[in-house]
Each structure stands twice: as C-alpha cells, then as structure tokens.
Scaffold this motif. Structure first.
Motif, PDB file in Angstrom:
ATOM      1  N   HIS A  33     -16.671  70.521   5.599  1.00 29.07           N
ATOM      2  CA  HIS A  33     -17.173  71.193   6.797  1.00 29.07           C
ATOM      3  C   HIS A  33     -16.191  71.087   7.963  1.00 29.07           C
ATOM      4  O   HIS A  33     -16.089  72.025   8.774  1.00 29.07           O
ATOM      5  CB  HIS A  33     -18.542  70.637   7.176  1.00 29.07           C
ATOM      6  CG  HIS A  33     -19.671  71.230   6.380  1.00 29.07           C
ATOM      7  ND1 HIS A  33     -19.981  70.807   5.114  1.00 29.07           N
ATOM      8  CD2 HIS A  33     -20.542  72.230   6.671  1.00 29.07           C
ATOM      9  CE1 HIS A  33     -21.009  71.509   4.653  1.00 29.07           C
ATOM     10  NE2 HIS A  33     -21.364  72.375   5.578  1.00 29.07           N
ATOM     11  N   SER A  37     -14.798  74.514   9.526  1.00 32.55           N
ATOM     12  CA  SER A  37     -15.021  74.780  10.949  1.00 32.55           C
ATOM     13  C   SER A  37     -13.719  74.977  11.720  1.00 32.55           C
ATOM     14  O   SER A  37     -13.746  75.278  12.911  1.00 32.55           O
ATOM     15  CB  SER A  37     -15.801  73.623  11.572  1.00 32.55           C
ATOM     16  OG  SER A  37     -15.005  72.442  11.592  1.00 32.55           O
ATOM     17  N   ARG A  38     -12.601  74.770  11.044  1.00 31.91           N
ATOM     18  CA  ARG A  38     -11.262  74.954  11.610  1.00 31.91           C
ATOM     19  C   ARG A  38     -10.938  73.960  12.735  1.00 31.91           C
ATOM     20  O   ARG A  38     -10.129  74.257  13.615  1.00 31.91           O
ATOM     21  CB  ARG A  38     -11.074  76.394  12.110  1.00 31.91           C
ATOM     22  CG  ARG A  38     -11.237  77.444  11.005  1.00 31.91           C
ATOM     23  CD  ARG A  38     -10.958  78.840  11.502  1.00 31.91           C
ATOM     24  NE  ARG A  38     -11.087  79.820  10.415  1.00 31.91           N
ATOM     25  CZ  ARG A  38     -10.914  81.129  10.565  1.00 31.91           C
ATOM     26  NH1 ARG A  38     -10.581  81.623  11.736  1.00 31.91           N
ATOM     27  NH2 ARG A  38     -11.063  81.934   9.530  1.00 31.91           N
ATOM     28  N   ARG A 295     -22.607  69.813   8.637  1.00 34.80           N
ATOM     29  CA  ARG A 295     -22.760  70.609   9.854  1.00 34.80           C
ATOM     30  C   ARG A 295     -23.017  69.724  11.068  1.00 34.80           C
ATOM     31  O   ARG A 295     -22.506  69.978  12.167  1.00 34.80           O
ATOM     32  CB  ARG A 295     -23.899  71.620   9.685  1.00 34.80           C
ATOM     33  CG  ARG A 295     -23.686  72.596   8.532  1.00 34.80           C
ATOM     34  CD  ARG A 295     -24.671  73.754   8.540  1.00 34.80           C
ATOM     35  NE  ARG A 295     -26.023  73.420   8.890  1.00 34.80           N
ATOM     36  CZ  ARG A 295     -27.004  73.153   8.006  1.00 34.80           C
ATOM     37  NH1 ARG A 295     -26.727  73.152   6.694  1.00 34.80           N
ATOM     38  NH2 ARG A 295     -28.228  72.916   8.411  1.00 34.80           N
ATOM     39  N   VAL A 298     -19.829  67.945  12.184  1.00 36.53           N
ATOM     40  CA  VAL A 298     -18.976  68.887  12.901  1.00 36.53           C
ATOM     41  C   VAL A 298     -19.456  69.043  14.342  1.00 36.53           C
ATOM     42  O   VAL A 298     -18.649  69.011  15.299  1.00 36.53           O
ATOM     43  CB  VAL A 298     -18.936  70.251  12.182  1.00 36.53           C
ATOM     44  CG1 VAL A 298     -18.321  71.319  13.093  1.00 36.53           C
ATOM     45  CG2 VAL A 298     -18.143  70.149  10.891  1.00 36.53           C
ATOM     46  N   LYS A 302     -17.072  67.840  17.357  1.00 33.42           N
ATOM     47  CA  LYS A 302     -16.628  68.857  18.321  1.00 33.42           C
ATOM     48  C   LYS A 302     -16.835  68.366  19.749  1.00 33.42           C
ATOM     49  O   LYS A 302     -15.954  68.569  20.623  1.00 33.42           O
ATOM     50  CB  LYS A 302     -17.391  70.166  18.108  1.00 33.42           C
ATOM     51  CG  LYS A 302     -16.823  71.064  17.024  1.00 33.42           C
ATOM     52  CD  LYS A 302     -17.564  72.401  17.007  1.00 33.42           C
ATOM     53  CE  LYS A 302     -16.927  73.373  16.046  1.00 33.42           C
ATOM     54  NZ  LYS A 302     -17.648  74.671  16.017  1.00 33.42           N
TER      55      LYS A 302
END
Length: 308
Positions: A33, A37-38, A295, A298, A302
């Motif tokens: 993930h 999500s880059r 998820r 991430v 972030k």
C-alpha cells in the motif's frame, strides 16, 4: 519533513501458523500500500538494528528474556500461550522489532529524522515486564520510551495507544512513573479485560463499547487526551499504532476508518510540534485485515510525513 520507515527482514519470518491472524502478510500489505499510494519513495527506509539483551532487560526481567531466547525452537512451534507461539525466527524477529523502536528513537533524538513509523512484528503492547502474551513478545514502545528517558535523559514522554485492545503491558511498565503519560482508548469488554480497575494518575484509559465509531472517538480525544497531553508537555511522543479498531477488522468490533486514523495522527502531530520538537516514533501493534491495515498505515504515515 523527514519520516523514516524502520523494519527488518526477520519481522516477516516470525509466524505462528497459517491460520494465525498475526501473520507476515500484515507487513507485506503495508509495503504494497505504501508503494501503491506513491509515497514509498518519499520516505527514508532504515533496516532496524537488533536490540541487545541488556536493552531488553531495561523493561523485561532477565528471566523472560532468557525464556524467549531459550524456548525459540529450531523447528516447528513452541506455544507460550494459546495465542502466542515461537518459531525458529521469533527470537531474532523480537529483537528486530524492539531494535526498530529503539533505533528510531535514537535517530529522532539525534536529529537524523523528524519522526518514524516502525513496520514491525511481533507487536508489543501486551508484553509485561515478566510475561509475553497476546501475540506480543517484548514491549517495543515501552523499550523505546525507557531508552529516551534513561539513556537520553528526557524528563517527560507520552505514549498514545489507539489499538482496539488495552495496552496492559505498557501500563504495567509505567503505571508508577510520573515521567510517562499514557492515553488510550480500547473496546470493552475485550481482551485482555484490563484497564478499568483504579488506573494510576498518569494513565488515561478510555474504555468504549463495541461498534463505537470515529465521531465518538474524536470527541473523547478532544475531551480527554488533548487536555492531558497539553498538561504533561511531553518532550517526545510514542504511538502504539494498532489499526484493529477499523470497521473492516474481524478481531475487534469498532467502526473507525482511515480518516479517523489520519485525524488522530494530526492531533498528535500538533502536540508534538508544540512541546516535543515534532519528535514522534510510532510502532505497529494490531491490525489484521490486510487491506484495511495497509490503507490505514498509509493515512497515518502521510500525516507523519506532511503528505496529507
């Protein structure tokens, strides 16, 4: 903002049977993930050192350290309890998980990185000074907090635990230590059926019923966690980051979603910026639905990295 991911290959080698929810696939899902999500290339990746037996003994009795070391089998499994097993890689994985938390703490306090997420297993917040339990072998967050206090000389730290289960081991370690504030919520009743009976003044436990959603959790954070954290003014914050309160997780029965984890992380970041020079080390605890776990991590990372 420099955010590091700490992990170790041994953390994927510890396993407790094909049907056990605390499996290597958890870390694979997180990796997948982060890449999808880059944001993976925007993070600093660090291989965790292995914690020494002396470091482990800063929280755990020599007997429990020796027990895990000596009972790690050369093949097959050794059950410590009905839920917690050792396989041939467990001793190294446990040292790697603890070493990630300690190594990340050293790097943050040394100014090499601003914060870190430790993608590690086995988890730790149920491990008491003298017992491994609840999927946990050594208490990674407790070891990191002790390291910050006793080696680096910090005077005040905070531990935020948002796992669906009460962090009984962490509370046992620090319940008489005024240098440490612990704030948590957890589903009740639920394993390990603790956290309600006369907690110490530095323990802010918030038991919530099954099916509690993010709106109630956010209100409780604002009403209870944030005033306590402001009053304590921690010089560093540690997170026991369990994602098993997610609505898709079959282990618990709470109803959080990714946005709730991002919101909680932002509140912790705000406290850290005000009192802790932004210093945060977050360590993976629970989270057993691979997709929801990936998820949620991430969303958490972030915010830590300022990429939200």
């Amino acid at each position: 903002m420099t955010t590091a991911i700490y992990t170790h290959p041994a953390c994927k080698l510890h396993e407790m049977g094909c049907d056990h929810p605390e499996s290597p696939e958890r870390l694979i899902a997180i990796e997948d993930h982060l890449i999808a999500s880059r944001i993976d290339d925007l993070l600093t990746h660090c291989v965790a050192p292995l914690a020494s037996e002396e470091q482990l003994a800063s929280v755990h009795t020599p007997e429990v350290v020796s027990r895990i070391k000596d009972l790690t089998p050369q093949q097959g499994y050794y059950p410590l309890d009905g839920d917690t097993l050792l396989n041939p890689s467990s001793w190294t994985a446990a040292r790697a998980s603890a070493g990630a938390a300690i190594g990340a703490t050293s790097a943050v306090l040394g100014g090499e990185i601003e914060n870190a997420f430790c993608s590690i297993r086995p988890p730790g917040h149920h491990a008491t000074p003298d017992e491994a339990m609840g999927f946990c072998l050594f208490n990674n967050v407790a070891l990191a907090a002790k390291y910050a206090l006793d080696v680096h000389g910090l005077e005040r730290v905070a531990i935020v635990d948002f796992d669906v289960h009460h962090g009984n081991g962490t509370e046992e370690v620090f319940k008489s230590d005024p240098r440490v504030l612990m704030v948590s919520f957890f589903q009740h009743p639920c394993y390990p059926y603790s956290g309600l009976d006369h907690p110490a003044p530095n323990m802010h436990n918030l038991p919530v019923p099954a099916y509690t959603d993010g709106a109630l959790v956010r209100a409780l954070v604002e009403q209870h966690w944030l005033p306590a954290l402001h009053a304590h003014q921690p010089q560093m914050i540690f997170i026991s980051a369990g994602f098993d309160a997610h609505r898709e997780d079959a282990i618990g029965q709470m109803r959080l979603v990714e946005a709730d984890y991002a919101w909680m992380t932002s509140q912790i970041m705000s406290i850290a910026k005000q009192y802790s020079k932004g210093r945060i080390v977050s360590c993976l605890e629970g989270g057993y639905s691979p997709s929801a776990l990936g998820r949620s991590v991430v969303a958490h990372v972030k915010v830590l990295a300022g990429l939200d």
